[in-house]
Scaffold this motif. Structure first.
Motif, PDB file in Angstrom:
ATOM      1  N   UNK A  17       0.823  -1.222   0.000  1.00  0.00           N
ATOM      2  CA  UNK A  17       0.000   0.000   0.000  1.00  0.00           C
ATOM      3  C   UNK A  17       0.853   1.267   0.000  1.00  0.00           C
ATOM      4  N   UNK A  18       2.147   1.142   0.310  1.00  0.00           N
ATOM      5  CA  UNK A  18       3.023   2.323   0.237  1.00  0.00           C
ATOM      6  C   UNK A  18       3.592   2.514  -1.165  1.00  0.00           C
ATOM      7  N   UNK A  19       3.291   1.579  -2.060  1.00  0.00           N
ATOM      8  CA  UNK A  19       3.809   1.694  -3.421  1.00  0.00           C
ATOM      9  C   UNK A  19       5.128   0.954  -3.630  1.00  0.00           C
ATOM     10  N   UNK A  20       5.685   0.367  -2.578  1.00  0.00           N
ATOM     11  CA  UNK A  20       6.892  -0.447  -2.758  1.00  0.00           C
ATOM     12  C   UNK A  20       6.490  -1.769  -3.401  1.00  0.00           C
ATOM     13  N   UNK A  21       7.398  -2.311  -4.251  1.00  0.00           N
ATOM     14  CA  UNK A  21       7.021  -3.567  -4.892  1.00  0.00           C
ATOM     15  C   UNK A  21       8.133  -4.601  -4.757  1.00  0.00           C
ATOM     16  N   UNK A 105       1.885 -11.760 -13.762  1.00  0.00           N
ATOM     17  CA  UNK A 105       0.812 -10.853 -13.327  1.00  0.00           C
ATOM     18  C   UNK A 105       1.341  -9.832 -12.318  1.00  0.00           C
ATOM     19  N   UNK A 106       0.582  -8.733 -12.182  1.00  0.00           N
ATOM     20  CA  UNK A 106       0.960  -7.681 -11.234  1.00  0.00           C
ATOM     21  C   UNK A 106      -0.244  -7.363 -10.352  1.00  0.00           C
ATOM     22  N   UNK A 107      -0.002  -7.334  -9.046  1.00  0.00           N
ATOM     23  CA  UNK A 107      -1.077  -7.058  -8.086  1.00  0.00           C
ATOM     24  C   UNK A 107      -0.717  -5.843  -7.241  1.00  0.00           C
ATOM     25  N   UNK A 108      -1.739  -5.190  -6.731  1.00  0.00           N
ATOM     26  CA  UNK A 108      -1.485  -4.123  -5.765  1.00  0.00           C
ATOM     27  C   UNK A 108      -2.383  -4.343  -4.542  1.00  0.00           C
ATOM     28  N   UNK A 109      -1.766  -4.380  -3.367  1.00  0.00           N
ATOM     29  CA  UNK A 109      -2.551  -4.537  -2.148  1.00  0.00           C
ATOM     30  C   UNK A 109      -3.421  -3.300  -1.981  1.00  0.00           C
ATOM     31  N   UNK A 110      -4.665  -3.473  -1.568  1.00  0.00           N
ATOM     32  CA  UNK A 110      -5.559  -2.341  -1.411  1.00  0.00           C
ATOM     33  C   UNK A 110      -5.593  -1.944   0.050  1.00  0.00           C
ATOM     34  N   UNK A 111      -5.802  -0.657   0.275  1.00  0.00           N
ATOM     35  CA  UNK A 111      -5.873  -0.217   1.654  1.00  0.00           C
ATOM     36  C   UNK A 111      -7.028  -0.877   2.364  1.00  0.00           C
ATOM     37  N   UNK A 112      -6.717  -1.426   3.521  1.00  0.00           N
ATOM     38  CA  UNK A 112      -7.723  -2.150   4.285  1.00  0.00           C
ATOM     39  C   UNK A 112      -8.544  -1.110   5.034  1.00  0.00           C
ATOM     40  N   UNK A 113      -9.480  -0.489   4.307  1.00  0.00           N
ATOM     41  CA  UNK A 113     -10.290   0.588   4.904  1.00  0.00           C
ATOM     42  C   UNK A 113     -11.728   0.151   4.988  1.00  0.00           C
TER      43      UNK A 113
END
Ligand SMILES: Cc1cc2nc3c(=O)[nH]c(=O)nc-3n(C[C@H](O)[C@H](O)[C@H](O)COP(=O)(O)OP(=O)(O)OC[C@H]3O[C@@H](n4cnc5c(N)ncnc54)[C@H](O)[C@@H]3O)c2cc1C
Ligand code: FES
Lengths: 113, 334
Positions: A17-21, A105-113
């Motif tokens: 979620x910070x944009x680090x991959x 594939x590429x994934x991005x964790x979503x903010x757990x809001x």
């Protein structure tokens, strides 16, 4: 022998979620979910209900390769609909078995809001 | 002010069983939970799912286990404050604690037991600019008293059971109800969904599907909700109230601010008695952390038993515990 094993490995990329991959290299195993793999690779992703499609805290956005995934089943679709801000390429990582289609594939964790 | 030997924060399975273990040792409990019902994760997340690892029950649902626990603790007459969040825990000069809730309830206790699980269950909020500015001024995440909405224009967002249920209730009370839902079908209870559809067909409520809420209008007090239709258009619905109903999710909440020694989102405890870094404050169940911790109900039950023996000396400083089996001593109801 060793090279045969590594040939079967897949590689995918995930942003936190910070944009680090980071890229994850792993042998496909349908008994593991994408959530399991993200957690065991040190990504901070809650997965409160342990993979029952009941909490929505394992949400990921599929940035690349979404169309390769089988569509969500009823339980996953119901949970996705419950969450306030999902977009069409969001999936519950606990419902995605680790398979060879995830290669690249590429994934991005979503903010757990 | 409510006064009790022990105040338990969290009415999940572990908080409930702590009432039993402390009750066996003649200590009285007051239990607080932010949810309107007891049971923690079991009732909120998986009431109907079977659990297979409760000793003595080959299979029991979350809801059944909570029911059994309530029966088991009934002899010890716990008192409850439900629907309120514990905000503050402050130590008094006389070594008691005063706990204050979100609704201003004050509880005095000699011992505090934090059985807060994964944290407070809180509403999932949509990402809408300035949403928080309207909280209490037109935005609410639950309906406590439907009468408050009499004569109002209300916009509800969501597609689950609670969105459908409250749409039906408020349709009979409010001046106008609009339900905004992202999907084009409802996965909630089919009866409720078809009643909502019938009322919409009869013009008794407005149903906007394949749409989502984007922004709020008003100066301090809400007067409209912006909606974007997935076909491309957008509109503003006049509204006195906006009620997003997307279910609840646990968040650590105020526990992080109580000065306890923590490890990320969990409270570090001493496994001798599950005491925290603060004397007379214990932490049991999913909320605690120690080497080898497993977030399982049965582990929380064990922690409750050890905690109770340790807490005894603070409630009855002049007495010693005689360890007795329940088979020998029975249950001495209050
Ligand atoms: C889908 C699912 C399946 C599971 N299956 C199993 C299983 O098969 N076996 C098993 O052993 N475990 C299982 N678990 C785990 C089990 O549910 C937890 O270990 C258990 O609920 C922990 O109980 P608890 O009382 O510690 O916390 P919880 O049940 O989380 O209850 C804590 C309560 O504290 C409240 N709270 C927190 N902070 C505050 C505050 N400041 N003020 C007021 N209230 C507060 C919360 O609202 C909550 O109601 C499962 C969990 C899930 C989600
Ligand atoms: S872990 Fe709960 S929905 Fe995936």
């Amino acid at each position: 022998m060793g090279s045969m094993r590594s040939e079967r490995k897949i590689e995918f990329k995930a942003y936190d979620t910070d944009g680090d991959w980071r890229t994850v290299e792993i042998t496909p195993d349908a008994s593991l979910s994408l959530l399991d793999v993200l957690q065991s690779n040190g990504f901070d992703i809650p997965g409160v209900c342990g993979g029952l499609a009941l909490c929505g805290t394992c949400l990921v956005k599929v940035i690349c390769g979404y169309e390769k995934l089988p569509p969500p089943d009823d339980e996953e679709a119901a949970m996705l609909e419950m969450l306030p801000d999902t977009n069409p390429k969001d999936r519950l990582s606990c419902q995605l078995p680790l398979s060879s289609i995830m290669n690249g594939m590429v994934f991005r964790l979503q903010n757990y809001e | 002010m409510i006064s009790s030997d022990i105040c338990i924060i969290g009415a999940g399975p572990v908080g409930l069983f702590a009432v039993f273990e402390t009750g066996l040792l003649k200590m009285r409990c007051h239990v607080v939970d932010v949810l309107p019902q007891v049971g923690g994760q079991l009732t909120e997340i998986y009431p109907g799912k079977p659990i297979y690892d409760i000793p003595g029950y080959p299979k029991i649902t979350g809801e059944e286990l909570v029911g059994q626990l309530m029966t088991q603790i009934a002899p010890f007459k716990p008192s409850f404050t439900l629907g309120e969040r514990v905000e503050q825990v402050s130590r008094q000069r006389d070594e008691t604690f005063l706990l204050t809730t979100s609704a201003g309830t004050v509880i005095s206790a000699r011992v505090v037991v934090i059985a807060g699980g994964l944290g407070c269950f809180e509403p999932r909020k949509p990402v809408i600019p300035d949403l928080n500015l309207y909280e209490g001024n037109g935005v609410a995440y639950s309906v406590r008293d439907p009468e408050v909405f009499r004569g109002h224009k209300v916009v509800i967002a969501g597609g689950g059971d609670s969105a459908l249920d409250w749409t039906l209730v408020l349709a009979g009370i409010a001046d106008k109800v609009t339900l905004v839902h992202r999907g084009n079908t409802f996965r909630g209870a089919p009866d409720t969904a078809s009643r909502v559809q019938e009322l919409a067909n009869a013009g008794k409520l407005d149903l906007i599907i394949r749409a989502h809420t984007t922004h709020l209008t008003g100066k301090g007090k809400l007067n409209g909700v912006g909606v974007s239709l997935h076909g491309g258009d957008s509109l503003i619905i006049p509204a006195d109230d906006f009620i997003p109903l997307f279910g609840l999710t646990p968040r650590l909440g105020p526990i992080a601010e109580w000065g306890l020694n923590m490890d990320k989102d969990a409270i570090n405890v001493n496994t001798i008695d599950y005491s925290t870094s603060e004397e007379r404050i214990y932490a049991i169940g999913d909320i605690n952390h120690y080497p080898g911790k497993l977030k399982l109900i049965l582990c929380g039950f064990h922690e409750a038993a050890l905690m109770a023996r340790s807490a005894f000396r603070f409630v009855y400083p002049d007495q010693r515990i005689n360890f007795k089996y329940t088979t020998v001593y029975g249950i001495n109801a209050f």
